[in-house]
Design a protein around this motif. Sequence first.
Motif, short mmCIF file in Angstrom:
data_model
loop_
_atom_site.label_atom_id
_atom_site.label_comp_id
_atom_site.label_asym_id
_atom_site.label_seq_id
_atom_site.Cartn_x
_atom_site.Cartn_y
_atom_site.Cartn_z
N GLY A 252 5.22 -61.65 -25.64
CA GLY A 252 4.81 -60.86 -26.42
C GLY A 252 3.52 -59.55 -26.38
O GLY A 252 3.38 -58.62 -27.29
N TYR B 100 4.08 -56.95 -25.44
CA TYR B 100 4.95 -55.85 -25.65
C TYR B 100 5.20 -55.16 -26.55
O TYR B 100 4.90 -54.23 -27.53
CB TYR B 100 6.62 -56.04 -25.07
CG TYR B 100 7.14 -55.68 -23.79
CD1 TYR B 100 6.09 -53.68 -22.83
CD2 TYR B 100 6.91 -56.52 -22.99
CE1 TYR B 100 6.76 -54.20 -21.94
CE2 TYR B 100 7.04 -56.64 -21.46
CZ TYR B 100 6.51 -55.01 -21.12
OH TYR B 100 6.81 -55.16 -19.50
N ARG B 101 5.19 -56.34 -27.52
CA ARG B 101 5.12 -56.39 -29.39
C ARG B 101 3.92 -56.26 -29.85
O ARG B 101 3.77 -55.36 -30.70
CB ARG B 101 5.62 -57.79 -29.81
CG ARG B 101 5.60 -57.59 -31.12
CD ARG B 101 6.08 -56.64 -32.38
NE ARG B 101 7.48 -56.69 -31.79
CZ ARG B 101 8.85 -56.45 -32.64
NH1 ARG B 101 7.99 -55.08 -33.00
NH2 ARG B 101 9.82 -56.11 -32.14
N GLN B 102 2.13 -56.66 -28.91
CA GLN B 102 1.22 -56.14 -29.90
C GLN B 102 1.31 -54.45 -29.25
O GLN B 102 0.08 -53.63 -29.59
CB GLN B 102 0.10 -57.06 -28.43
CG GLN B 102 -1.14 -56.72 -28.71
CD GLN B 102 -2.03 -58.05 -28.00
OE1 GLN B 102 -1.70 -58.56 -27.64
NE2 GLN B 102 -3.27 -57.31 -27.99
N ASP C 282 3.28 -52.44 -31.64
CA ASP C 282 1.72 -52.80 -32.99
C ASP C 282 1.04 -51.93 -33.30
O ASP C 282 0.40 -52.40 -34.44
CB ASP C 282 2.03 -54.11 -33.72
CG ASP C 282 3.24 -55.23 -33.65
OD1 ASP C 282 3.96 -53.91 -34.30
OD2 ASP C 282 3.08 -56.19 -33.79
#
Length: 300
Positions: free
Chosen positions: A78, A80-82, A85
Amino acid sequence: MTRVLEARDTSAPSSASAAASERTARRRALLEWIAVHSLGVAAALFFTLPFVFVVLTSLMGGQQTLTRDLVPDTWEWGNYRQVLDTPGFLTWWKNTLLYAGFGTLLTVVSSVPVAYALAKFRFRGRNLALMLVISMMMLPPQVVVIPMYLFWAKQMDLSGSLWPLIIPMAFGDAFSIFLLRQFLTTIPDEYLDAARVDGCGELRTLLRVVLPMAKPGIAAVALFQFFYAWNDYFGPQIYASENPAAWTLSYGLESFKGAHHTDWNLTMAATVLVMAPVILVFFFAQKAFVEGVTLTGVKG
């Protein structure tokens, strides 16, 4: 009979000596092979381990980073997702792709005809033109940054954008011209003469004969320019720093690190996302890149 026995006695030591010499040579060759490959493995680890460390740190939790643990306790994908975003990160991606992709295309299109003329045309002042190209390679960009900034920012009113970095690429690049010129000199003139005999003009000869044979050199120039634009920090800092909407990944990563200076897992995740496209491009194009760079120095 005595002579035969003596001949056998003298030949036996010589054959034993030859066998011993052969074993020694094989042992020496094996030791050299082990030494060379050990150095190769050590060099590969020297360059690979820092990247492995960055990747592993990017997958750690916030409490585990900068500890003695080298392997994440839990794989935090997560992170990388953060990072993705984060406001502005995708915009930095878009700007970097525009700068690197469009700039590389303009550099190749503008540099190939100049390199072709310097390599295959015979005209007065050709050596002087080549010396000017080489002299431009020796000129540090910091020397001309002030007059260039005054021109693009005050006269053209393009400050706060990447166009002052992209537009000049449409007029060629000294390093790309020189590298392509060196590669094009390796193409035999007989191919060009045959095309001219068949009725091809210079433009058609360039497009139909020279470009297909110069693909490795063009690929090398394109990769050099793409890597330069992708990693460029100085140019975006000069022209686009006042406008966050025009930031590139290299400049935006500095801002991201400042905002997350204690979150090393997120900083490392952002670093991986910045490096990944360059590594993938080089991985798939390394054959053409190495071939182009190697053949460039075959003939002067």
